[in-house]
Write a protein that holds these residues in place. Structure first.
Motif, PDB file in Angstrom:
ATOM      1  N   LYS A 165     -13.361   6.609  -0.157  1.00 37.87           N
ATOM      2  CA  LYS A 165     -12.571   5.383  -0.049  1.00 37.87           C
ATOM      3  C   LYS A 165     -12.390   4.727  -1.408  1.00 37.87           C
ATOM      4  CE  LYS A 165     -12.260   0.941   2.146  1.00 37.87           C
ATOM      5  NZ  LYS A 165     -12.883  -0.057   3.017  1.00 37.87           N
ATOM      6  N   ALA A 166     -13.464   4.686  -2.197  1.00 33.55           N
ATOM      7  CA  ALA A 166     -13.350   4.097  -3.527  1.00 33.55           C
ATOM      8  C   ALA A 166     -12.346   4.872  -4.369  1.00 33.55           C
ATOM      9  CB  ALA A 166     -14.719   4.080  -4.203  1.00 33.55           C
ATOM     10  N   ASP A 167     -12.347   6.209  -4.249  1.00 32.68           N
ATOM     11  CA  ASP A 167     -11.405   7.021  -4.998  1.00 32.68           C
ATOM     12  C   ASP A 167      -9.967   6.733  -4.578  1.00 32.68           C
ATOM     13  OD1 ASP A 167     -10.381   8.889  -6.690  1.00 32.68           O
ATOM     14  OD2 ASP A 167     -10.822  10.612  -5.402  1.00 32.68           O
ATOM     15  N   LEU A 168      -9.742   6.596  -3.232  1.00 28.44           N
ATOM     16  CA  LEU A 168      -8.394   6.294  -2.739  1.00 28.44           C
ATOM     17  C   LEU A 168      -7.917   4.925  -3.206  1.00 28.44           C
ATOM     18  CD1 LEU A 168      -8.644   7.658   0.921  1.00 28.44           C
ATOM     19  CD2 LEU A 168      -7.374   8.658  -0.982  1.00 28.44           C
ATOM     20  N   VAL A 169      -8.813   3.937  -3.186  1.00 30.05           N
ATOM     21  CA  VAL A 169      -8.429   2.593  -3.636  1.00 30.05           C
ATOM     22  C   VAL A 169      -8.072   2.614  -5.117  1.00 30.05           C
ATOM     23  CG1 VAL A 169      -9.300   0.259  -4.017  1.00 30.05           C
ATOM     24  CG2 VAL A 169      -9.758   1.415  -1.848  1.00 30.05           C
ATOM     25  N   LYS A 170      -8.842   3.348  -5.900  1.00 32.28           N
ATOM     26  CA  LYS A 170      -8.563   3.438  -7.329  1.00 32.28           C
ATOM     27  C   LYS A 170      -7.210   4.082  -7.594  1.00 32.28           C
ATOM     28  CE  LYS A 170     -10.568   5.203 -11.614  1.00 32.28           C
ATOM     29  NZ  LYS A 170     -11.697   5.960 -12.208  1.00 32.28           N
ATOM     30  N   LYS A 171      -6.919   5.170  -6.870  1.00 30.17           N
ATOM     31  CA  LYS A 171      -5.625   5.825  -7.049  1.00 30.17           C
ATOM     32  C   LYS A 171      -4.475   4.905  -6.647  1.00 30.17           C
ATOM     33  CE  LYS A 171      -7.257  10.588  -6.466  1.00 30.17           C
ATOM     34  NZ  LYS A 171      -7.181  11.807  -5.634  1.00 30.17           N
ATOM     35  N   TYR A 172      -4.671   4.140  -5.555  1.00 31.17           N
ATOM     36  CA  TYR A 172      -3.614   3.221  -5.106  1.00 31.17           C
ATOM     37  C   TYR A 172      -3.374   2.138  -6.146  1.00 31.17           C
ATOM     38  CZ  TYR A 172      -1.317  -0.445  -2.447  1.00 31.17           C
ATOM     39  OH  TYR A 172      -0.452  -1.425  -2.038  1.00 31.17           O
ATOM     40  N   GLN A 173      -4.418   1.591  -6.737  1.00 33.40           N
ATOM     41  CA  GLN A 173      -4.253   0.560  -7.754  1.00 33.40           C
ATOM     42  C   GLN A 173      -3.538   1.115  -8.985  1.00 33.40           C
ATOM     43  OE1 GLN A 173      -4.812  -2.553  -7.440  1.00 33.40           O
ATOM     44  NE2 GLN A 173      -5.880  -2.535  -5.450  1.00 33.40           N
ATOM     45  N   GLU A 174      -3.899   2.351  -9.377  1.00 30.33           N
ATOM     46  CA  GLU A 174      -3.225   2.947 -10.524  1.00 30.33           C
ATOM     47  C   GLU A 174      -1.739   3.175 -10.245  1.00 30.33           C
ATOM     48  OE1 GLU A 174      -5.357   6.489 -11.350  1.00 30.33           O
ATOM     49  OE2 GLU A 174      -7.101   5.465 -12.228  1.00 30.33           O
ATOM     50  N   LYS A 175      -1.450   3.654  -9.044  1.00 24.81           N
ATOM     51  CA  LYS A 175      -0.049   3.896  -8.686  1.00 24.81           C
ATOM     52  C   LYS A 175       0.731   2.595  -8.622  1.00 24.81           C
ATOM     53  CE  LYS A 175       2.788   6.205  -5.214  1.00 24.81           C
ATOM     54  NZ  LYS A 175       2.780   6.954  -3.922  1.00 24.81           N
ATOM     55  N   LYS A 176       0.089   1.563  -8.091  1.00 24.02           N
ATOM     56  CA  LYS A 176       0.755   0.266  -7.999  1.00 24.02           C
ATOM     57  C   LYS A 176       0.988  -0.326  -9.374  1.00 24.02           C
ATOM     58  CE  LYS A 176       0.326  -4.224  -5.735  1.00 24.02           C
ATOM     59  NZ  LYS A 176      -0.523  -5.074  -4.870  1.00 24.02           N
TER      60      LYS A 176
END
Length: 271
Positions: A165-176
């Motif tokens: 989950k932490a990895d997914l949140v990090k990727k989403y923030q980077e993409k955003k």
């Protein structure tokens, strides 16, 4: 002649006995009236008695018939009412059972959701653990169960889920963060008017297009007649609202005062 008639009447005794005749006639008429009234009274009394007796008999018959019909009707209605009440009670019991089942199911689901939320901290429910591999024959023969860990697998799975989950949140923030911000733009149409009909319109358009700035893009243009042989230059431009405004365009175009008399905004539209 009249005297003879009066003398004749004076000699008649009937006039002196007139009251007797009247009394006799009165008594005769009363006797006749009494006999007739008696007959009428007796006849009317007998007819009234007969009518009363007949009415009483009809009332008794109607009461007896209505009582029998009422008893029969009540019996039928009671049986139907009892059947309907039984059906209603059965349906009520079935509905109560369904409601009880629903309450128990909702309670079980609520407790399960609460347990999942407490385990993951209001996060999506944990993925079900993979199905364990079938034990081999050698394991079945081994009676020792010292190596069985009943609780260690849950902790490791929770850690893996948290890391994912932490990895997914990090990727989403980077993409955003990489997503470009929306830029507000507008389409502006300007009317540039010359001084007279001798003005070089091609040169004037060249000067207008020479106005350049970041966020300004000139578009199509055309000449429109104004009157008395004079034409105006109508030119379109797409600008970024944060960088270029109408005041900037009017000020810079009017700077070519040898060619430009005035500048008007013909149309302004957000893109």
């Amino acid at each position: 002649m009249a005297t003879n008639a009066a003398q004749f009447l004076m000699q008649e005794n009937v006039w002196y006995d007139k009251w007797r005749c009247e009394d006799a006639e009165k008594a005769y008429q009363e006797k006749l009236a009494g006999a007739h009234s008696g007959l009428v009274v007796q006849g009317s009394q007998s007819s009234i008695v007969n009518e009363i007796a007949r009415a009483r008999q009809q009332i008794q018959n109607s009461l007896s018939n209505s009582g029998q019909g009422l008893a029969v009707g009540v019996g039928v209605d009671n049986s139907e009412v009892i059947n309907r009440l039984n059906n209603v009670e059965q349906e009520n019991q079935a509905l109560r059972q369904v409601a009880a089942d629903l309450r128990s199911l909702i309670g079980a689901l609520t407790s399960r959701v609460a347990a999942l939320e407490s385990a993951s901290g209001t996060k999506p429910p944990a993925v079900a653990a993979p199905k364990a591999a079938a034990p081999s024959k050698a394991d079945e023969d081994d009676d020792s169960d010292d190596d069985i860990d009943l609780f260690g697998s849950d902790e490791s799975e929770d850690e893996e889920l948290e890391a994912k989950k932490a990895d997914l949140v990090k990727k989403y923030q980077e993409k955003k963060g990489k997503k470009p911000a929306l830029i507000a733009k507008s389409n502006i149409i300007l009317d540039v008017k010359p001084w007279d009909d001798e003005t070089d319109m091609a040169e004037m358009e060249k000067l207008v297009r020479s106005v350049q700035k970041d966020g300004l893009l000139w578009g199509a243009s055309k000449l429109l007649p104004v009157g008395y042989g004079i034409k105006k230059l109508q030119i379109a431009a797409v600008v970024e609202d944060d960088k270029v405004g109408t005041d900037f365009l009017e000020e810079n175009i009017c700077a070519f005062e040898d060619f430009v008399q005035s500048v008007d905004v013909a149309a302004f539209q957000k893109i």
